[in-house]
Scaffold this motif. Structure first.
Motif, PDB file in Angstrom:
ATOM      1  N   GLY A   1       2.682   2.510  -2.372  1.00 10.19           N
ATOM      2  CA  GLY A   1       2.616   3.241  -3.646  1.00 10.19           C
ATOM      3  C   GLY A   1       3.599   2.735  -4.699  1.00 10.19           C
ATOM      4  N   LYS A   2       4.255   1.621  -4.431  1.00 10.30           N
ATOM      5  CA  LYS A   2       5.273   1.095  -5.354  1.00 10.30           C
ATOM      6  C   LYS A   2       4.668   0.750  -6.724  1.00 10.30           C
ATOM      7  CE  LYS A   2       6.302  -2.380  -2.590  1.00 10.30           C
ATOM      8  NZ  LYS A   2       5.290  -2.141  -1.520  1.00 10.30           N
ATOM      9  N   SER A   3       3.598  -0.036  -6.699  1.00 10.66           N
ATOM     10  CA  SER A   3       3.007  -0.471  -7.982  1.00 10.66           C
ATOM     11  C   SER A   3       2.403   0.705  -8.736  1.00 10.66           C
ATOM     12  CB  SER A   3       1.917  -1.524  -7.745  1.00 10.66           C
ATOM     13  OG  SER A   3       2.476  -2.664  -7.154  1.00 10.66           O
ATOM     14  N   THR A   4       1.846   1.651  -8.009  1.00 13.90           N
ATOM     15  CA  THR A   4       1.267   2.835  -8.669  1.00 13.90           C
ATOM     16  C   THR A   4       2.358   3.570  -9.442  1.00 13.90           C
ATOM     17  OG1 THR A   4      -0.386   3.030  -6.938  1.00 13.90           O
ATOM     18  CG2 THR A   4      -0.006   4.978  -8.277  1.00 13.90           C
TER      19      THR A   4
ATOM     20  N   GLY B   1       0.797  -1.227   0.000  1.00 13.05           N
ATOM     21  CA  GLY B   1       0.000   0.000   0.000  1.00 13.05           C
ATOM     22  C   GLY B   1       0.827   1.274   0.000  1.00 13.05           C
TER      23      GLY B   1
HETATM   24  N1  LIG Z   1      -6.630   2.132  -9.291  1.00  3.62           N
HETATM   25  C1  LIG Z   1      -6.704   2.512  -8.017  1.00  3.62           C
HETATM   26  N2  LIG Z   1      -7.784   3.155  -7.515  1.00  3.62           N
HETATM   27  C2  LIG Z   1      -7.850   3.563  -6.230  1.00  3.62           C
HETATM   28  N3  LIG Z   1      -6.879   3.347  -5.320  1.00  3.62           N
HETATM   29  C3  LIG Z   1      -5.780   2.692  -5.733  1.00  3.62           C
HETATM   30  C4  LIG Z   1      -5.626   2.229  -7.082  1.00  3.62           C
HETATM   31  N4  LIG Z   1      -4.417   1.629  -7.207  1.00  3.62           N
HETATM   32  C5  LIG Z   1      -3.842   1.695  -5.980  1.00  3.62           C
HETATM   33  N5  LIG Z   1      -4.651   2.329  -5.101  1.00  3.62           N
HETATM   34  C6  LIG Z   1      -4.327   2.630  -3.684  1.00  3.62           C
HETATM   35  O1  LIG Z   1      -3.113   3.364  -3.667  1.00  3.62           O
HETATM   36  C7  LIG Z   1      -2.289   2.936  -2.584  1.00  3.62           C
HETATM   37  C8  LIG Z   1      -0.966   2.446  -3.121  1.00  3.62           C
HETATM   38  O2  LIG Z   1      -1.158   1.191  -3.746  1.00  3.62           O
HETATM   39  P1  LIG Z   1       0.007   0.401  -4.489  1.00  3.62           P
HETATM   40  O3  LIG Z   1       0.719   1.309  -5.406  1.00  3.62           O
HETATM   41  O4  LIG Z   1      -0.595  -0.833  -5.084  1.00  3.62           O
HETATM   42  O5  LIG Z   1       0.973   0.008  -3.272  1.00  3.62           O
HETATM   43  P2  LIG Z   1       2.144  -1.069  -3.195  1.00  3.62           P
HETATM   44  O6  LIG Z   1       2.434  -1.546  -4.578  1.00  3.62           O
HETATM   45  O7  LIG Z   1       3.294  -0.339  -2.564  1.00  3.62           O
HETATM   46  O8  LIG Z   1       1.650  -2.170  -2.315  1.00  3.62           O
HETATM   47  C9  LIG Z   1      -3.074   1.877  -1.839  1.00  3.62           C
HETATM   48  O9  LIG Z   1      -3.729   2.507  -0.763  1.00  3.62           O
HETATM   49  C10 LIG Z   1      -4.056   1.385  -2.873  1.00  3.62           C
HETATM   50  O10 LIG Z   1      -5.232   0.897  -2.255  1.00  3.62           O
END
Ligand SMILES: Nc1ncnc2c1ncn2[C@@H]1O[C@H](COP(=O)(O)OP(=O)(O)O)[C@@H](O)[C@H]1O
Ligand SMILES: [Mg+2]
Length: 308
Positions: A41-44, A39
């Motif tokens: 933000g890495k994947s984002t 959570g």
């Molecule tokens: N498409 C989306 N819509 C709404 N919230 C999102 C979306 N993608 C990710 N999030 C939220 O953004 C935050 C960062 O997520 P993510 O980048 O997946 O984290 P990580 O990869 O570090 O685990 C989390 O709180 C996640 O729920």
């Protein structure tokens, strides 16, 4: 030369979720780690870098190609292992590999066969019914089949067993030697320590620190193991330190204490030790985990770390 460039990337999903004003770069031949829990933000950030999503603000590029506008070119020379693997329905592993082979214009099977064997992938059977680990292996083979110069790996070993994790890390070490540029997101400290040249720590969508891995060896915050004549003496030193404002004590092991102190306060610690019968005083290397934890515990000065 910077191969990967992220400038002020912002994607706000609301409720403090997303990534906010993130900037970093990865030089040619460098392995850069993105360290943070679920959570963070890495994947984002990575999805924007690959060109899957459009930033609210800021820009990202690979080899000077702006990501969102050049999604197709980027996939040609990037090997991407997604954090969440979704495979097309109704295909066997073999068919999926064939499809990706055509898409990536891969002419011969030498590398595919090598990867399939090395990662012990079983490509038979419907991709939807594959075990989690086998899906991950399929994603690995497909990501590397065209021998890309840039590797973007989003928690690539999740779902792999420990032996396979080792095989993966060895493979990436070889790729590193071949001069590949690598971005690795992970929450596994040993993985980051084994592979990364530089790292950033990401928390709640913000980069809170960025440093070369070598910094840990030379960090100002140090841990010393202090041994005293007996356990009672160690307890009274522990008591003294826990009431001081220049050092903290994370653990006591019989007559030994693990004391955290910054270089600037080392004289204060040494002065207080002069009243004790010290039998041993040694510097313990700060691990990446200990360094990371100071950003993830409420009390920022190591006081919550009890597992040195
Ligand atoms: N498409 C989306 N819509 C709404 N919230 C999102 C979306 N993608 C990710 N999030 C939220 O953004 C935050 C960062 O997520 P993510 O980048 O997946 O984290 P990580 O990869 O570090 O685990 C989390 O709180 C996640 O729920
Ligand atoms: Mg993720």
């Amino acid at each position: 030369m910077n191969v990967i460039q992220v400038e002020n990337l912002t994607k706000d999903y609301g409720y403090n979720r997303g990534v906010f004003n993130i900037s970093f770069f990865v030089k040619k031949g460098e392995t850069y780690g993105f360290l943070g829990p679920n959570g963070a933000g890495k994947s984002t950030a990575i999805r924007h870098l690959i060109g899957f999503s459009k930033p609210d603000y800021g820009k990202t590029s690979i080899n000077k190609f702006e990501s969102f506008a050049h999604y197709n070119e980027i996939l040609e020379y990037v090997g991407y292992i997604p954090g969440e693997i979704s495979l097309p329905q109704g295909l066997t592993g073999y068919e999926f590999i064939e499809m990706m082979k055509k898409l990536r214009k891969v002419k011969d099977d030498t590398l595919i066969n090598h990867l399939t064997e090395r990662f012990e992938l079983d490509p038979a059977g419907d991709t939807k019914r594959m075990s989690f680990g086998n899906k991950r292996k399929l994603a690995i083979v497909v990501a590397f089949m065209h021998d890309p110069d840039v590797l973007i790996l989003d928690e690539p070993t999740s779902g792999l067993d420990p032996v396979m994790q080792e095989i993966f890390i060895d493979y990436i070490k070889e790729e590193k030697k071949r001069g590949k540029t690598i971005l690795l997101s992970t929450h596994i400290f040993s993985e980051a320590e084994a592979l990364c040249d530089r790292l950033s720590i990401i928390k709640n969508g913000h980069i809170v620190d960025e440093f070369p891995l070598s910094k840990l060896k030379y960090a100002d915050d140090k841990v010393y193991k202090v041994s005293l004549e007996n356990e009672a003496e160690a307890s009274s030193l522990k008591d003294l330190i826990s009431h001081s404002d220049y050092a903290t004590c994370s653990k006591q092991e019989k007559e030994s204490l693990y004391v955290h102190v910054n270089d600037k306060d080392i004289n204060l610690l040494l002065k207080s030790l002069s009243n004790f019968n010290v039998t041993n005083f040694s510097h313990e290397k700060l691990t990446l985990e200990e360094y990371f934890m100071k950003y993830y515990i409420d009390d920022i000065e190591f006081k919550g770390v009890s597992h040195v």
